[in-house]
Design an enzyme around this catalytic site. Structure first.
Site, PDB file in Angstrom:
ATOM      1  N   GLY A  11      31.819 -15.850  41.457  1.00 59.53           N
ATOM      2  CA  GLY A  11      31.523 -17.084  40.734  1.00 59.53           C
ATOM      3  C   GLY A  11      30.086 -17.529  40.917  1.00 59.53           C
ATOM      4  O   GLY A  11      29.611 -17.682  42.048  1.00 59.53           O
ATOM      5  N   GLY A  13      28.795 -20.416  39.821  1.00 56.06           N
ATOM      6  CA  GLY A  13      28.698 -21.856  39.544  1.00 56.06           C
ATOM      7  C   GLY A  13      27.896 -22.528  40.645  1.00 56.06           C
ATOM      8  O   GLY A  13      27.110 -21.894  41.349  1.00 56.06           O
ATOM      9  N   PHE A  14      28.129 -23.823  40.826  1.00 54.86           N
ATOM     10  CA  PHE A  14      27.365 -24.581  41.825  1.00 54.86           C
ATOM     11  C   PHE A  14      27.586 -24.032  43.232  1.00 54.86           C
ATOM     12  O   PHE A  14      26.647 -23.943  44.027  1.00 54.86           O
ATOM     13  CB  PHE A  14      27.768 -26.058  41.785  1.00 54.86           C
ATOM     14  CG  PHE A  14      27.274 -26.751  40.561  1.00 54.86           C
ATOM     15  CD1 PHE A  14      25.980 -27.233  40.511  1.00 54.86           C
ATOM     16  CD2 PHE A  14      28.086 -26.920  39.450  1.00 54.86           C
ATOM     17  CE1 PHE A  14      25.504 -27.872  39.379  1.00 54.86           C
ATOM     18  CE2 PHE A  14      27.623 -27.555  38.317  1.00 54.86           C
ATOM     19  CZ  PHE A  14      26.326 -28.029  38.274  1.00 54.86           C
ATOM     20  N   GLU A 171      32.524 -39.908  28.419  1.00 52.41           N
ATOM     21  CA  GLU A 171      31.220 -39.457  27.925  1.00 52.41           C
ATOM     22  C   GLU A 171      31.359 -38.805  26.553  1.00 52.41           C
ATOM     23  O   GLU A 171      30.552 -39.051  25.647  1.00 52.41           O
ATOM     24  CB  GLU A 171      30.601 -38.479  28.944  1.00 52.41           C
ATOM     25  CG  GLU A 171      30.176 -39.217  30.201  1.00 52.41           C
ATOM     26  CD  GLU A 171      29.723 -38.322  31.352  1.00 52.41           C
ATOM     27  OE1 GLU A 171      29.213 -38.855  32.335  1.00 52.41           O
ATOM     28  OE2 GLU A 171      29.893 -37.102  31.274  1.00 52.41           O
ATOM     29  N   ASP A 300      35.594 -26.099  43.346  1.00 54.29           N
ATOM     30  CA  ASP A 300      36.807 -26.567  42.670  1.00 54.29           C
ATOM     31  C   ASP A 300      38.050 -25.757  43.024  1.00 54.29           C
ATOM     32  O   ASP A 300      39.174 -26.243  42.914  1.00 54.29           O
ATOM     33  CB  ASP A 300      36.627 -26.472  41.140  1.00 54.29           C
ATOM     34  CG  ASP A 300      35.791 -27.611  40.597  1.00 54.29           C
ATOM     35  OD1 ASP A 300      35.258 -28.392  41.406  1.00 54.29           O
ATOM     36  OD2 ASP A 300      35.668 -27.714  39.358  1.00 54.29           O
TER      37      ASP A 300
HETATM   38  C1  LIG Z   1      32.847 -30.986  31.086  1.00 55.23           C
HETATM   39  C2  LIG Z   1      32.625 -31.190  32.566  1.00 55.23           C
HETATM   40  C3  LIG Z   1      31.849 -32.245  33.006  1.00 55.23           C
HETATM   41  C4  LIG Z   1      31.617 -32.431  34.363  1.00 55.23           C
HETATM   42  N1  LIG Z   1      30.833 -33.480  34.755  1.00 55.23           N
HETATM   43  C5  LIG Z   1      30.557 -33.626  36.072  1.00 55.23           C
HETATM   44  C6  LIG Z   1      29.664 -34.642  36.508  1.00 55.23           C
HETATM   45  O1  LIG Z   1      29.132 -35.433  35.715  1.00 55.23           O
HETATM   46  N2  LIG Z   1      29.380 -34.737  37.852  1.00 55.23           N
HETATM   47  C7  LIG Z   1      29.933 -33.868  38.758  1.00 55.23           C
HETATM   48  O2  LIG Z   1      29.632 -33.956  39.948  1.00 55.23           O
HETATM   49  N3  LIG Z   1      30.795 -32.922  38.381  1.00 55.23           N
HETATM   50  C8  LIG Z   1      31.119 -32.763  37.068  1.00 55.23           C
HETATM   51  N4  LIG Z   1      31.981 -31.775  36.662  1.00 55.23           N
HETATM   52  C9  LIG Z   1      32.637 -30.949  37.684  1.00 55.23           C
HETATM   53  C10 LIG Z   1      31.708 -29.871  38.193  1.00 55.23           C
HETATM   54  O3  LIG Z   1      31.092 -29.221  37.109  1.00 55.23           O
HETATM   55  C11 LIG Z   1      32.502 -28.893  39.037  1.00 55.23           C
HETATM   56  O4  LIG Z   1      33.068 -29.601  40.113  1.00 55.23           O
HETATM   57  C12 LIG Z   1      31.624 -27.784  39.557  1.00 55.23           C
HETATM   58  O5  LIG Z   1      31.121 -27.033  38.494  1.00 55.23           O
HETATM   59  C13 LIG Z   1      32.408 -26.876  40.492  1.00 55.23           C
HETATM   60  O6  LIG Z   1      31.577 -25.854  40.926  1.00 55.23           O
HETATM   61  P1  LIG Z   1      32.212 -24.446  41.311  1.00 55.23           P
HETATM   62  O7  LIG Z   1      31.094 -23.607  41.821  1.00 55.23           O
HETATM   63  O8  LIG Z   1      33.405 -24.643  42.166  1.00 55.23           O
HETATM   64  O9  LIG Z   1      32.779 -23.865  39.943  1.00 55.23           O
HETATM   65  P2  LIG Z   1      32.053 -23.660  38.555  1.00 55.23           P
HETATM   66  O10 LIG Z   1      30.767 -24.380  38.479  1.00 55.23           O
HETATM   67  O11 LIG Z   1      33.107 -23.956  37.547  1.00 55.23           O
HETATM   68  O12 LIG Z   1      31.719 -22.107  38.555  1.00 55.23           O
HETATM   69  C14 LIG Z   1      32.728 -21.138  38.560  1.00 55.23           C
HETATM   70  C15 LIG Z   1      32.130 -19.840  38.101  1.00 55.23           C
HETATM   71  O13 LIG Z   1      33.083 -18.812  38.293  1.00 55.23           O
HETATM   72  C16 LIG Z   1      33.125 -17.974  37.168  1.00 55.23           C
HETATM   73  N5  LIG Z   1      34.457 -17.372  37.141  1.00 55.23           N
HETATM   74  C17 LIG Z   1      35.639 -17.987  36.879  1.00 55.23           C
HETATM   75  N6  LIG Z   1      36.651 -17.115  36.990  1.00 55.23           N
HETATM   76  C18 LIG Z   1      36.091 -15.938  37.334  1.00 55.23           C
HETATM   77  C19 LIG Z   1      36.637 -14.650  37.595  1.00 55.23           C
HETATM   78  N7  LIG Z   1      37.961 -14.421  37.555  1.00 55.23           N
HETATM   79  N8  LIG Z   1      35.781 -13.646  37.897  1.00 55.23           N
HETATM   80  C20 LIG Z   1      34.441 -13.857  37.958  1.00 55.23           C
HETATM   81  N9  LIG Z   1      33.871 -15.058  37.706  1.00 55.23           N
HETATM   82  C21 LIG Z   1      34.707 -16.085  37.424  1.00 55.23           C
HETATM   83  C22 LIG Z   1      32.812 -18.882  36.001  1.00 55.23           C
HETATM   84  O14 LIG Z   1      32.282 -18.139  34.917  1.00 55.23           O
HETATM   85  C23 LIG Z   1      31.792 -19.825  36.617  1.00 55.23           C
HETATM   86  O15 LIG Z   1      30.478 -19.367  36.440  1.00 55.23           O
HETATM   87  C24 LIG Z   1      32.218 -31.556  35.305  1.00 55.23           C
HETATM   88  C25 LIG Z   1      33.018 -30.491  34.865  1.00 55.23           C
HETATM   89  C26 LIG Z   1      33.209 -30.304  33.503  1.00 55.23           C
HETATM   90  C27 LIG Z   1      34.066 -29.143  33.041  1.00 55.23           C
END
Ligand SMILES: Cc1cc2nc3c(=O)[nH]c(=O)nc-3n(C[C@H](O)[C@H](O)[C@H](O)COP(=O)(O)OP(=O)(O)OC[C@H]3O[C@@H](n4cnc5c(N)ncnc54)[C@H](O)[C@@H]3O)c2cc1C
Length: 431
Positions: A11, A13-14, A171, A300
């Protein structure tokens, strides 16, 4: 053969990107795997969905983000399973990735509270594809309405429903209202885009339930001023193609966007781990899986108990801080140094924006509403974007939109399938 340990991060993401950044330059081979090739700034996705920003404004190729981390290899691939005993990740194409340390950061997905059949009839907002589909559906609805000969068909086409009164729903509803009331209002000849009916429904007693009641009330009034029909205590009963049941009312609607419940990806099943009620993997104080000190689950997809004993919310700062923490912990372990033992979340606050000049925010213990909160929201989101190019283009686009009400990303390259089907039906009916 290399004796360097291998860290696999799932992943980009953040959580994943920040862990990889900290591990850049350490004495390990790091492999970052994502099913897309980009790092996405999800908090601004709703602006892509409403034509304010282009996809490239809020997403950057992951290779570019990690260009300077020479020991980090970025691979595009979808993980479909993990074998903790063999220390391998399985990818969709059958490839297997060996690891010494694994960081799972694959985020979450939407849940439909047991009504998975609704997924076929609603839009969700999680990826760039989702945002572009919503943008196409909204713009196409106005295009089709402009061509309607039967005036009775216009109202259902121009009715848009957002389900879920959290920050994303608020939003999105506010921005769809502005799109119709300002940007599109000048450009159509037959229809009146200002008359679009935008409904925001929330099952609970108030919108923005995680904010204090006074700020929920402020957001409610601000949305109502924009002409959004906000319904609280309104449970969704059923959704099918073209209509949604809200409480006792059946509403014809061309676009329904689901911003309600989220559920974690199936990582808990892959790992045979204990899951919280939303499917997130329960982790220990160092974000590691209990009994598996080489596996970390962050962001998440993880359920981490905060200082008050409740799971931390699914927010970008939580994922980012956990990514940084696990990166530091692994780096210390790889170097043979004592590392941090316990993750502590620093909560700087939360914010939600309502339209072009209003927002509610709680920052560093200060409560703000209105223009000041909007200004703080804008500055903070600009700074959080991953690179300078994105900051600059978003700043220029926002300034342009603020002064002109214009939105540059309004192009439709083809009519979505449902619009083509509707046209065909209209022609057949007329023949
Ligand atoms: C529309 C929206 C608005 C938001 N607004 C806010 C906000 O204003 N403020 C705030 O703090 N938070 C906000 N959030 C929440 C925030 O974006 C998430 O909490 C944050 O992105 C979580 O980070 P993460 O690294 O856990 O996952 P993510 O950022 O979701 O990254 C997960 C990554 O894993 C990859 N992935 C998924 N499954 C697989 C797999 N099986 N194999 C390989 N790669 C995979 C995805 O492509 C993605 O790049 C928002 C979320 C959304 C959807």
């Amino acid at each position: 053969m290399s004796q360097r340990p291998r860290v696999v991060i799932l992943g980009a993401g953040f959580g994943g990107v920040n862990a990889a950044k900290v591990l850049g330059g350490c004495a390990a081979d790091v492999v970052l795997v994502d099913k897309t090739n980009h790092h996405l700034f999800q908090p601004l996705l709703y602006q892509v969905a409403t034509a304010a920003l282009a996809p490239s404004d809020i997403a950057t190729a992951t290779r570019v983000v990690l260009r300077h981390c020479k020991n980090v290899t970025v691979l595009m691939g979808e993980a479909v399973g993990i074998d903790p005993d063999a220390r391998e990740v399985r990818l969709e194409d059958g490839a297997r990735l060996r690891y010494d340390y694994l960081v799972v950061a694959i985020g979450s997905a939407y849940s439909f509270f047991g009504h998975d059949d609704w997924a076929r009839h609603v839009h969700v907002l999680k990826t760039l594809d989702d945002a572009l589909k919503i943008r196409s559906a909204l713009l196409a609805a106005f295009e089709l309405a402009e061509r309607c000969e039967d005036k009775a068909e216009i109202a259902p086409l121009m009715t848009f429903v957002v389900v879920g009164g959290g920050p994303t729903g608020v939003e999105l509803a506010g921005t769809i209202a502005e799109l119709s009331r300002t940007t599109l209002a000048r450009d159509f000849r037959t229809i009146e885009p200002r008359s679009a009916h935008i409904v925001l429904c929330e099952a609970g007693p108030r919108i923005l339930p995680s904010f204090p009641p006074a700020q929920s009330d402020y957001a409610l009034r601000a949305l109502q001023n924009l002409g959004v029909d906000v319904r609280v205590g309104a449970k969704v009963g059923a959704i099918d193609a073209g209509s949604i049941q809200i409480g006792a009312e059946r509403l014809q609607s061309s676009v329904v966007v689901w911003c309600a419940g989220t559920a974690a990806h199936p990582a808990s099943k892959w790992l045979g781990a204990t899951a919280a009620s939303n499917g997130a993997v329960r982790v220990g104080p160092d974000c590691a899986l209990p009994g598996r000190p080489e596996i970390f689950v962050i962001g998440d997809v993880a359920s981490f108990d905060g200082a008050d004993g409740r799971p931390l919310p699914g927010l970008a700062p939580v994922a980012k801080q956990q990514g940084l923490f696990v990166g530091r912990l692994l780096r210390a372990r790889i170097d043979g140094r004592p590392g941090p033992k316990r993750f502590r979340y620093r909560d700087y606050g939360m914010m939600a924006i309502i339209g072009r000049s209003r927002a509610v925010a709680q920052l560093f213990g200060l409560r703000m509403s209105g223009f000041v909160a909007w200004l703080a929201w804008s500055l903070i989101h600009l700074m959080l974007l991953v690179d300078f190019r994105s900051r600059l283009t978003v700043y220029v686009n926002w300034s342009w939109a603020w002064f002109t009400y214009g939105r540059g990303a309004r192009l439709l390259t083809h009519a979505p399938r449902w619009i083509a089907r509707a046209r065909g039906k209209a022609r057949r009916d007329a023949a």
